[in-house]
Design a protein around this motif. Sequence first.
Motif, mmCIF file in Angstrom:
data_model
loop_
_atom_site.group_PDB
_atom_site.id
_atom_site.type_symbol
_atom_site.label_atom_id
_atom_site.label_comp_id
_atom_site.label_asym_id
_atom_site.label_seq_id
_atom_site.Cartn_x
_atom_site.Cartn_y
_atom_site.Cartn_z
ATOM 1 N N LEU A 64 28.877 -19.215 -21.318
ATOM 2 C CA LEU A 64 27.838 -18.600 -20.489
ATOM 3 C C LEU A 64 28.270 -19.474 -19.046
ATOM 4 N N THR A 65 28.848 -20.693 -19.108
ATOM 5 C CA THR A 65 28.848 -21.359 -17.601
ATOM 6 C C THR A 65 30.687 -21.242 -17.653
ATOM 7 N N ASP A 66 30.883 -20.580 -16.361
ATOM 8 C CA ASP A 66 32.328 -20.315 -16.008
ATOM 9 C C ASP A 66 32.719 -20.500 -14.430
ATOM 10 N N LYS A 67 33.346 -19.693 -14.046
ATOM 11 C CA LYS A 67 34.100 -19.535 -12.692
ATOM 12 C C LYS A 67 34.403 -18.356 -12.483
ATOM 13 N N TRP A 68 34.699 -17.942 -11.147
ATOM 14 C CA TRP A 68 35.167 -16.651 -10.411
ATOM 15 C C TRP A 68 36.676 -16.650 -10.528
ATOM 16 N N THR A 69 37.344 -15.509 -10.691
ATOM 17 C CA THR A 69 38.660 -15.460 -10.306
ATOM 18 C C THR A 69 38.837 -15.152 -8.673
ATOM 19 N N PHE A 70 37.881 -14.319 -8.195
ATOM 20 C CA PHE A 70 38.135 -14.090 -6.783
ATOM 21 C C PHE A 70 37.297 -15.226 -5.984
ATOM 22 N N SER A 71 37.412 -14.821 -4.406
ATOM 23 C CA SER A 71 36.624 -15.708 -3.816
ATOM 24 C C SER A 71 35.201 -15.174 -3.301
ATOM 25 N N THR A 72 34.448 -15.935 -2.726
ATOM 26 C CA THR A 72 32.828 -15.788 -2.398
ATOM 27 C C THR A 72 32.581 -16.540 -1.176
ATOM 28 N N ASN A 73 31.416 -16.275 -0.773
ATOM 29 C CA ASN A 73 30.979 -17.129 0.561
ATOM 30 C C ASN A 73 30.684 -18.590 0.313
ATOM 31 N N GLY A 74 30.753 -18.922 -1.141
ATOM 32 C CA GLY A 74 30.774 -20.380 -1.490
ATOM 33 C C GLY A 74 31.880 -21.207 -0.576
ATOM 34 N N VAL A 75 32.889 -20.401 -0.264
ATOM 35 C CA VAL A 75 34.059 -21.352 0.570
ATOM 36 C C VAL A 75 33.502 -21.743 1.668
ATOM 37 N N SER A 76 32.373 -21.283 2.436
ATOM 38 C CA SER A 76 31.784 -21.927 3.506
ATOM 39 C C SER A 76 30.449 -22.930 3.163
ATOM 40 N N ILE A 77 29.757 -22.309 2.100
ATOM 41 C CA ILE A 77 28.450 -22.821 1.933
ATOM 42 C C ILE A 77 28.792 -24.395 1.258
ATOM 43 N N MET A 78 29.663 -24.398 0.244
ATOM 44 C CA MET A 78 29.804 -25.754 -0.336
ATOM 45 C C MET A 78 31.381 -26.385 0.064
ATOM 46 N N GLY A 79 32.275 -25.153 0.129
ATOM 47 C CA GLY A 79 33.830 -25.806 0.326
ATOM 48 C C GLY A 79 33.718 -26.155 1.778
ATOM 49 N N ARG A 80 33.262 -25.721 2.939
ATOM 50 C CA ARG A 80 33.265 -26.356 4.136
ATOM 51 C C ARG A 80 32.102 -27.129 4.459
ATOM 52 N N GLY A 109 29.439 -28.487 2.065
ATOM 53 C CA GLY A 109 29.062 -29.415 1.283
ATOM 54 C C GLY A 109 27.579 -29.140 0.644
ATOM 55 N N ILE A 110 27.178 -27.896 0.924
ATOM 56 C CA ILE A 110 25.839 -27.343 0.360
ATOM 57 C C ILE A 110 26.041 -26.832 -0.941
ATOM 58 N N PRO A 111 25.464 -27.468 -2.067
ATOM 59 C CA PRO A 111 25.543 -26.963 -3.434
ATOM 60 C C PRO A 111 25.449 -25.682 -3.615
ATOM 61 N N CYS A 112 26.397 -24.861 -4.321
ATOM 62 C CA CYS A 112 26.322 -23.429 -4.487
ATOM 63 C C CYS A 112 26.554 -23.087 -6.168
#
Length: 437
Positions: free
Chosen positions: A376-392, A394-397
């Motif tokens: 049920l809980t897994d991860k994406w293969t591709f990239s998303t806007n999470g690269v900024s939201i959490m990646g840059r 630190g806002i939980p995504c």
Amino acid sequence: MDLQAIKQAAATYGPAMTKFLREIVAFPGESSEEKEHVQRIEKEMKDLGFDEVEVDPMGNILGYMGSGKTLIAFDAHIDTVGIGNRDNWNFDPYEGFEDETQIGGRGVSDQLGGIVSAVYGAKIMKDLGLLNDKYRVLVVGTVQEEDCDGLCWEYMIKERNIRPEFVVSTEPTDGGIYRGQRGRMEIRVDVQGVSCHGSAPERGDNAIYKMADILQDIRDLNANSADESTAIKGLVKMLDPKFNPDHYEEARFLGRGTVTTSQIFYTSPPSRCAVADSCAVSLDRRMTAGETWQSCLAEIEALPHVQKYGAKVSMYEYARPSWTGLTYPIECYFPTWVIPKDHKVTEALEEAYTSLYGNERIGAEDTVEMRKARPLTDKWTFSTNGVSIMGRNGIPCIGFGPGAEAQAHAPNEITWKQDLVTCAAVYALLPSVYCKD
């Protein structure tokens, strides 16, 4: 809370969601050309009674519901890629189609379905009196993601100080909950040569031949093992605690990094009868946990033939105007991110989902067998806007969205009506679950 009422409300809105999605898809909306998508979404938000609707200077569409203290956001990028070779489509990609279970058209999975479910999820919150003084909901239709993941959120966070408590990415998740993704970089390698007449190549210094050696090193970096005897240790090394002591568990969850050559360029000023005096390549670099832009550039710079030929290694920059004309330059670095499996946001989304639909992924009949075979809980293969939201920033995504990742950028793209309904119901319930304590 009346869970059945939430499910029933989502099901009742199913036909309206299908209509809304098809009307957005009818307009082409590639990156920097999303104006008509924005206008159609703005109309729907206003018609459904959103408390506040605005289009920001970059062209993102923001709709607010409620007036509570905690801001919870749902992100959906509303640009699409092009259609590619029209001959590969069995139907008109913008007229689309629908049958009893499916909707077809460019962007239905990637990822216009996400904005549709988020808009109606917020509407259900209002209908059922779920909005309270604890939270305020923000539904964002973001622009230029296909060109530059996260650029829109960099602008909203840095320039407009919009910092939600957490963000749900509505990118397609095949009925699952996704808590991370590998990052990526766009790297360029340049090498110089000396041109001369092609009839006497020994008089020059062929930059293409130099690049050919460099490309073998790059291929080895991707393919090699991490054995002690290996001169160029492969990227698989980041799954080993010896090389990645602080992040190897997260790296194993997300998967190893990769690098591949995606483009090649050369110059040979006089004519085709001349030795090339420069050669450059673009590299698509996917990064796992523990890798940074600095480490990735240093890795390429350290390759034997990059050093031998004095090649230049750099990172691309994105600086294309949005549909409103605003340009917000940024380097093409899209960080890896992963939210812990025991994080409050992860647990809240899992609780919202399982309360409504149980412990397995669900979906239309033609998807359910494949989905239930996956966690049920897994991860994406591709990239998303999470690269900024959490990646840059630190806002939980966290990710949960209608459609399938495999449909992204593909001809004959489809999504499933059931997914729109499922996601709208889960979105409607999630803020109450998160804010219940």
